[in-house]
Design a protein around this motif. Structure first.
Motif, PDB file in Angstrom:
ATOM      1  N   GLN A  92       0.829  -1.202   0.000  1.00 30.07           N
ATOM      2  CA  GLN A  92       0.000   0.000   0.000  1.00 30.07           C
ATOM      3  C   GLN A  92       0.862   1.250   0.000  1.00 30.07           C
ATOM      4  O   GLN A  92       1.891   1.316   0.674  1.00 30.07           O
ATOM      5  CB  GLN A  92      -0.910   0.018   1.236  1.00 30.07           C
ATOM      6  N   GLN A 101       0.352   5.502   0.335  1.00 31.83           N
ATOM      7  CA  GLN A 101      -0.528   6.640   0.564  1.00 31.83           C
ATOM      8  C   GLN A 101       0.167   7.901   0.076  1.00 31.83           C
ATOM      9  O   GLN A 101       1.361   8.105   0.332  1.00 31.83           O
ATOM     10  CB  GLN A 101      -0.877   6.754   2.041  1.00 31.83           C
ATOM     11  N   TYR A 149      -2.209   4.019  -7.301  1.00 27.96           N
ATOM     12  CA  TYR A 149      -2.579   4.817  -6.137  1.00 27.96           C
ATOM     13  C   TYR A 149      -2.727   6.288  -6.532  1.00 27.96           C
ATOM     14  O   TYR A 149      -1.924   6.809  -7.314  1.00 27.96           O
ATOM     15  CB  TYR A 149      -1.510   4.701  -5.044  1.00 27.96           C
TER      16      TYR A 149
END
Length: 122
Positions: A1, A3, A111
């Motif tokens: 992941q 961010q 993302y």
């Protein structure tokens, strides 16, 4: 992941400058191609600039070539977009993007950041 958090947007007069930053959290930042996209009201999201994973080579849309400069600092997990000679048509929400790919395109983004508003007044 991964961010992504953008900052640096705002209101500026035509001919002025702004610098956007995008801080990334997560692992292996240097393995992601990074880029900036923008979306104006009523228009589709479009690519502004992309930055390769390690070499830092940048590609620019014709509309911003010569005025915008994209860069990345892998040590700080951050990318930047220096915008000079801004025009009213540059007004849009600017998005930071990351993709586990060689060449970042709209379809290869994994993302997205939340976006930051850039408004250029005439």
């Amino acid at each position: 992941q991964v961010q992504l958090v953008e900052s640096g947007g705002g209101l500026v007069q035509a001919g002025g400058s702004l610098r956007l930053s995008c801080a990334a959290s997560g692992r292996a930042f240097s393995t992601y191609a990074m880029g900036w996209f923008r979306q104006a009201p009523g228009k589709e999201r479009e690519l502004v600039a992309t930055i390769s994973r390690t070499s830092g080579n940048a590609y620019y849309a014709d509309s911003v070539k010569g005025r915008f400069t994209a860069s990345r600092d892998n040590a700080k997990n951050t990318i930047y977009l220096q915008m000079n000679s801004l025009k009213p048509e540059d007004t849009a929400v600017y998005y930071c993007a990351a993709g586990f790919t060689i060449a970042l395109t709209l379809k290869s983004v994994d993302y997205w950041g939340q976006g930051t508003q850039v408004t250029v007044s005439s």
